[in-house]
Design an enzyme around this catalytic site. Structure first.
Site, short mmCIF file in Angstrom:
data_model
loop_
_atom_site.label_atom_id
_atom_site.label_comp_id
_atom_site.label_asym_id
_atom_site.label_seq_id
_atom_site.Cartn_x
_atom_site.Cartn_y
_atom_site.Cartn_z
N GLU A 1 -5.07 5.76 16.62
CA GLU A 1 -5.29 4.74 15.60
C GLU A 1 -6.03 3.54 16.17
OE1 GLU A 1 -4.90 5.28 12.57
OE2 GLU A 1 -3.58 7.04 12.53
N ARG B 1 4.80 3.96 -0.35
CA ARG B 1 4.75 4.94 -1.44
C ARG B 1 6.13 5.51 -1.73
NH1 ARG B 1 4.38 10.33 -1.42
NH2 ARG B 1 4.04 10.38 0.83
N CYS C 1 4.79 3.54 9.92
CA CYS C 1 3.92 3.73 11.08
C CYS C 1 3.00 2.52 11.28
CB CYS C 1 3.10 5.01 10.94
SG CYS C 1 4.05 6.52 11.15
#
Length: 213
Positions: free
Chosen positions: A79, A89, A142
């Site tokens: 990342e 979500r 995350c």
């Protein structure tokens, strides 16, 4: 000292390959004589960041590599950037579901990884392990932990760190599902390769690994 982290299971999953892979990578690195500790993080907004920052304070590591699951991806994802946004979500493991909230109120909009992600990608490719540079760590726990990590390290210039996503394990998926996966040992070898790269690379290499969308 190297600090590795992975998450406990969340959602409908009964295992989280990120923790299994981080733990196994720690074993591989320890066998090479590298001081390393692996810590499992709760999949909980806020609480996960406290466990991480407590571990950093306790261990004073040189390098921190946090890992998480990105179900549906087929490669180890290095990342690039963490954003100051929690937008869940699904609820976390304690039922929290922040929407459009800042990870750190008043913090910078984003932080970049301080790991040599391009050099690590090259070394994954040399080892025959599928890897990629990812431009988004999402907006769930995350990214939350990635941002909290980089915010903590902003005041600790001697420590470098970043975040890595791993795929599903093959055994997590029904036969013939078509969803990408990766064996545990391959994930662990990949994480270990990323750590070795960080140990021996201060300045990252120039390597095309961008995205058009």
């Amino acid at each position: 000292m190297i600090l590795l982290t992975g998450f406990e299971p969340f959602g409908e999953d009964t295992v989280n390959p990120s923790w299994l892979a981080a733990s196994r990578a720690g074993e591989l690195l320890a066998a090479e004589g590298i001081a390393v500790e692996a810590v499992v993080l709760p999949c909980v907004f806020g609480e996960s960041a406290k466990v991480l920052t407590d571990a950093i304070a306790r261990l004073n590591p040189d390098i921190v590599v946090c890992t998480g699951l990105a179900g549906g991806r087929g490669r180890i994802s290095l990342e690039r950037v963490a954003i100051n946004c929690d937008d869940a979500r699904i609820p976390d493991n304690k039922g929290q579901r922040p929407i459009d909230e800042e990870v750190i109120p008043g913090g910078p909009a984003a932080y970049f990884s301080s790991l040599p992600i391009k050099a690590a990608l090259r070394n994954l490719q040399i080892a025959g392990i599928k890897g990629e540079v990812s431009q988004s760590a999402g907006t769930y726990v995350c990214n939350h932990i990635f941002y909290a990590l980089m915010h903590a390290l902003a005041s600790k210039p001697g420590i470098r760190g970043g975040f890595v996503h791993v795929p599903y394990l093959p055994e997590q998926l029904p036969e013939g599902s078509g969803t990408p996966s990766m064996p545990l040992e391959t994930m662990a070898e990949g994480i270990a390769a990323i750590v070795r790269t960080a140990l021996h690379t201060r300045a990252d290499v120039k390597l095309s690994a961008g995205a058009i969308r």
